[in-house]
Structure formats: C-alpha cells, structure tokens
Design a protein around this motif. Structure first.
Motif, PDB file in Angstrom:
ATOM      1  N   VAL A  97       0.856  -1.198   0.000  1.00 33.01           N
ATOM      2  CA  VAL A  97       0.000   0.000   0.000  1.00 33.01           C
ATOM      3  C   VAL A  97       0.893   1.250   0.000  1.00 33.01           C
ATOM      4  CG1 VAL A  97      -1.661   1.361   1.349  1.00 33.01           C
ATOM      5  CG2 VAL A  97      -1.959  -1.127   1.132  1.00 33.01           C
ATOM      6  N   TRP A  98       1.902   1.224   0.828  1.00 33.98           N
ATOM      7  CA  TRP A  98       2.817   2.366   0.964  1.00 33.98           C
ATOM      8  C   TRP A  98       3.607   2.588  -0.332  1.00 33.98           C
ATOM      9  CZ3 TRP A  98       3.722   6.611   3.446  1.00 33.98           C
ATOM     10  CH2 TRP A  98       5.010   7.144   3.587  1.00 33.98           C
ATOM     11  N   ASN A  99       4.149   1.518  -0.872  1.00 30.38           N
ATOM     12  CA  ASN A  99       5.040   1.664  -2.032  1.00 30.38           C
ATOM     13  C   ASN A  99       4.304   1.825  -3.356  1.00 30.38           C
ATOM     14  OD1 ASN A  99       7.582   1.495  -0.689  1.00 30.38           O
ATOM     15  ND2 ASN A  99       7.216  -0.687  -0.392  1.00 30.38           N
ATOM     16  N   ARG A 100       3.094   1.272  -3.435  1.00 32.73           N
ATOM     17  CA  ARG A 100       2.395   1.263  -4.719  1.00 32.73           C
ATOM     18  C   ARG A 100       1.230   2.235  -4.751  1.00 32.73           C
ATOM     19  NH1 ARG A 100       0.810  -4.203  -6.927  1.00 32.73           N
ATOM     20  NH2 ARG A 100       1.145  -3.056  -8.842  1.00 32.73           N
ATOM     21  N   ALA A 101       1.133   3.105  -3.774  1.00 23.75           N
ATOM     22  CA  ALA A 101      -0.015   4.012  -3.682  1.00 23.75           C
ATOM     23  C   ALA A 101      -0.198   4.836  -4.963  1.00 23.75           C
ATOM     24  CB  ALA A 101       0.143   4.931  -2.471  1.00 23.75           C
ATOM     25  N   ALA A 102       0.914   5.109  -5.662  1.00 28.83           N
ATOM     26  CA  ALA A 102       0.809   5.916  -6.883  1.00 28.83           C
ATOM     27  C   ALA A 102      -0.061   5.232  -7.943  1.00 28.83           C
ATOM     28  CB  ALA A 102       2.198   6.201  -7.444  1.00 28.83           C
ATOM     29  N   LEU A 103      -0.213   3.919  -7.836  1.00 23.78           N
ATOM     30  CA  LEU A 103      -1.025   3.196  -8.825  1.00 23.78           C
ATOM     31  C   LEU A 103      -2.507   3.187  -8.452  1.00 23.78           C
ATOM     32  CD1 LEU A 103       1.310   0.108  -9.442  1.00 23.78           C
ATOM     33  CD2 LEU A 103       1.141   2.215 -10.776  1.00 23.78           C
ATOM     34  N   TYR A 104      -2.843   3.717  -7.271  1.00 20.77           N
ATOM     35  CA  TYR A 104      -4.242   3.738  -6.838  1.00 20.77           C
ATOM     36  C   TYR A 104      -5.044   4.696  -7.713  1.00 20.77           C
ATOM     37  CZ  TYR A 104      -8.341   4.839  -4.007  1.00 20.77           C
ATOM     38  OH  TYR A 104      -9.618   5.060  -3.578  1.00 20.77           O
ATOM     39  N   ASP A 105      -6.175   4.223  -8.209  1.00 20.81           N
ATOM     40  CA  ASP A 105      -7.046   5.025  -9.061  1.00 20.81           C
ATOM     41  C   ASP A 105      -8.368   5.221  -8.331  1.00 20.81           C
ATOM     42  OD1 ASP A 105      -8.822   6.014 -10.910  1.00 20.81           O
ATOM     43  OD2 ASP A 105      -8.224   4.666 -12.525  1.00 20.81           O
ATOM     44  N   ALA A 106      -8.547   6.417  -7.795  1.00 22.37           N
ATOM     45  CA  ALA A 106      -9.706   6.676  -6.942  1.00 22.37           C
ATOM     46  C   ALA A 106     -11.022   6.656  -7.717  1.00 22.37           C
ATOM     47  CB  ALA A 106      -9.541   8.021  -6.231  1.00 22.37           C
ATOM     48  N   SER A 107     -10.946   6.746  -9.043  1.00 20.48           N
ATOM     49  CA  SER A 107     -12.194   6.709  -9.808  1.00 20.48           C
ATOM     50  C   SER A 107     -12.648   5.262 -10.001  1.00 20.48           C
ATOM     51  CB  SER A 107     -11.992   7.360 -11.173  1.00 20.48           C
ATOM     52  OG  SER A 107     -11.181   6.531 -11.988  1.00 20.48           O
TER      53      SER A 107
END
Lengths: 225, 214
Positions: A97-107
């Motif tokens: 979660v910490w390292n890959r948060a940039a890949l999170y797509d809130a839409s």
C-alpha cells in the motif's frame, strides 16, 4: 479542494486513467478547466490513500493502517493463516500500500476495495504455493479501456452503500457461497464437499449471485459491452 | 476488435475472491487483459470483497511496530511505465508465466501439425497449456471428463457454429463432444484449461494421450 463531510474532489483520477485520450468531451465543459470528467466524491479513507499517493503523507498512511490493519488481519486469519503468518502478510500488504499508492485510481475503487485486492493477492502468494496471475495495464498487449463517455458512475461512497444493499438482496444460499469464497478462500469444489452438494449447484449459485449483483449494481461501464 | 465471448460470472467471482485455482486464474487474468467489459465486472466483484472486508469485526489493534517497519525506509515507488516493447501475442501475465512470448517458447509436436506448451500450475485438479493449431486444421474430435475453457490469443477457431477470435473464451462442459477448426487466416494460438484429461474419440490421439499428457 475540500467539501464538507470529509469529502474531497479529486479531479486527477480520470485524467490519469485516460492517458492518450484526445480532447475533453463538450458535455463535460464545466470541468474542462480541470482537464477531466466530473470526479466522484471520495470517502475519508480513499482521500487519505490519495494523500499517501500524492505526497507520501505518513499521517494519512498511519490512519489507513490503524483503520484497515485489524480488518486485513481478521481477513487473513479467517482465510486460514496462523497468527504469525497473518502478521507477515499484513506487513507485506501495507508495505505494498505504501510503495504502490501511486497506482491507486480513486475513480475505479475505494481504499477498502484496493486494499482488499492487495491483501487477497498476498494471501494467495503466501498461503498457497500458487502464483497469483494479474493483468498488467502497462503491458503493450493490454487492451485499454475506451475513452470514457456518457454518465459518471455513482460516486465511490454511494457505491459502497449500493454494494451493501445488493448483498442483502441475495438469497442465503448465494451469500453462503460468497462468504466461503471471499472469507475463507474456498474453491468451488471444496465448497461442494463442505456443503455436501454437487459442484454444479455451487457454480450455479455463484453465477446467480454474480448476475444478481450485476443487475443491482449495474455494470460500472455498461457501454463497454 | 471487442471481445464477444466472455468468461462466466462464477469464474470472475472466484477470481475476485481469490479462491480460483491457478490454471483457471491464468485464463481469467489473460482474458481480463484483453477485455475492458470484464474488468469493469471485476471492479464490481472486488467492491464486494472490499465491502465484506470493511465490515469484518475489527478485533485487536495491530502492532504499531509494523507501521514503523513499513514506513521506515524510502518509498520504492512503482514504475508506471513498462519496459517491454511489443507487439506481443501473449499478454501479461501469460507471457510471464510461460517465460516469453509465443515465438520464443519450446513448442512440442502433438501430431497433425498441432503443437503445445504445457504450463506448470499449482493444484492437481486443473491443467493449462498453450496450443497452436495450423490455419484451417481441425483439432481431433474430443470429449471431456470435465470442463474445458479455451481462450484465443492469435488467429481464430470455429466450433459449434461460432467463431472465436483474440480474447474470446469458449467453454465446453463434460457432455460436449466437439471438433474445433482453426480459421484460414493464420495459425490459431490458444490457452486451454481443463479440469480432467481430454477424451479423444479416434484411436491415434488416444494412444498418444499418455505420452503428451493431454
């Protein structure tokens, strides 16, 4: 940009997802200044995950960890891990979660859904000797989503409510198959043995549950079909 | 071109729940790479998972030491750009699992010009293989002890009055006896997942069966 009720507007979500898209739609001219479609409203936890993604906000990460950590741990224990193993996988999950948060797509997903998917994958890798096959949106052979068009899907928060209602609308038998699949990671053949019913019956309950959920929730992007 | 024949809802549900065997998961994940519509359905299934997880009784708080361990070092931010350059016949994760794209694999001859690459997967009950069928050639008439799912990756095939093209999935149950034929335009490469050995009706492939393990 903050709205009352711990809800923020996150205009970047669609812009990130639709890289390569040409011109913003005329119909979304009101949001053209942001260069994106109208964004869904975010629940508190999803907004925190966005803060982790954008600025590496440690405070936001700590509150995600305190909120979801015990739930992820309960999920891992339920799915057959002993306490030591569950704690290892818990740590791996939050490291991702910490390292890959940039890949999170809130839409696309709430924080709960995104973290669930990571915990599920780590569980499979750790508790079974399988690998978890996952598609990779960065793969040149990946067939990307077409340009977004038409109606904005329900905001993530409204969808969480809709999911709860849809689950409540299932039959007890369908919910049981879902419970065993999601919580305990039981395969359909294992569920058939456990409940003493034919495999075909388990599969058809699962299919009915899926169809019911889809008709209650609507496909997120009906225009894709 | 859009995918026309999708994976069944029960498979998407089990894939999203994380309860599907590895061989079938490989087929579902590869279909998902090619099918935006099923990815949208998977979003829905994962929302169910997220909702179930969020509603679990939370129990004891987690160790703060874990939090410190995770955030102690530098963040390793994942790259958004793939280093791979296509075009590829096999999408991820299939390429990764097989150890390369279709052209670089060690294909084994099965007879009749048909070739295969067996794929190693966990779980005894199901098995996965890549099959390559020469353009215009038919696969020997066969039935199944169980369930067979076939995903087209290149070319096309015709089976039981339906054409299947890249991304399409054909499902055949235990009662189906069929003889798929590859389309004339190119060799047909597909991923086949079975949960019991195939039963060929003619003598020769049946004799070959123990040798090739299909």
């Amino acid at each position: 940009m903050t709205k009352p009720g711990n809800v923020i507007v996150y205009p970047d979500a669609h812009a990130r997802r639709s890289v390569g898209r040409t011109v913003p739609d005329e119909a979304t001219a009101d949001s053209a200044e942001a260069g994106a479609r109208p964004a869904g409203r975010l629940d508190e936890m999803s907004a925190r995950l966005v803060a982790v993604a954008e600025t590496g906000d440690r405070g936001a990460f700590a509150s995600l960890f305190r909120h979801f950590g015990p739930r992820v741990r309960a999920y891992l224990l339920r799915a057959g891990g002993d306490a030591g193993k569950a704690d290892d996988v818990l740590q791996e999950t939050f490291a991702a979660v910490w390292n890959r948060a940039a890949l999170y797509d809130a839409s696309r997903a709430s924080a709960a859904t995104w973290i669930f998917a990571i915990a599920r994958n780590r569980r499979i890798d750790a508790f079974r000797r399988d690998r978890r096959p996952e598609f990779d949106p960065r793969d040149p052979a990946f067939h990307p989503d077409p340009d977004p068009g038409g109606e904005e899907a329900l905001a993530v928060q409204e969808r969480a409510e809709a999911v709860r209602n849809a689950l409540a609308a299932l039959s007890e038998e369908q919910r049981e198959v879902l419970r065993l699949s999601f919580y305990e990671g039981e395969s359909y053949p294992a569920i058939a043995i456990r409940l003493g019913i034919p495999l075909g019956t388990v599969k058809s309950r699962a299919r009915l549950a899926f169809n019911r959920l889809r008709s209650e929730l609507g496909a997120r992007r009906e225009d894709l079909r | 071109m859009n995918v026309v024949h999708h994976v069944d809802g029960d498979l998407l549900l089990a894939y999203g729940a994380g309860s599907l065997d590895e061989a079938t998961s490989l087929l579902v994940a590869t279909h998902l790479a090619l099918c935006p519509a099923c990815r949208s359905d998977l979003d829905m299934v994962e929302e169910v998972g997220g909702s179930l997880m969020a509603s679990m009784p939370s129990g004891a708080p987690v160790e703060e030491a874990t939090l410190d361990a995770v955030t102690a070092g530098q963040r390793h931010t994942a790259s958004e750009v793939s280093e791979a350059t296509g075009p590829f016949v096999l999408p991820q994760p299939l390429r990764d699992h097989a150890g390369g794209d279709a052209g670089s694999l060690r294909w084994r001859t099965l007879g009749g010009g048909i070739r295969q690459v067996p794929l190693r997967t966990g779980g005894m009950a199901t098995s996965a293989r890549l099959l390559s069928i020469p353009a215009g050639r038919s696969v020997p008439d066969h039935g199944h002890g169980g369930f067979e799912a076939t995903l087209v990756l290149a070319g096309s095939f015709y089976d039981r009055e339906t054409w299947y093209r890249r991304g399409d999935v054909s499902l055949a149950g235990p009662t189906v006896v069929h003889q798929p034929v590859a389309g004339p335009e190119a060799d047909c490469i597909c991923l086949a997942v079975t949960d019991a050995p195939l039963r060929f009706r003619s003598l020769v492939p049946r004799l070959l069966q123990p040798l090739f393990g299909i």
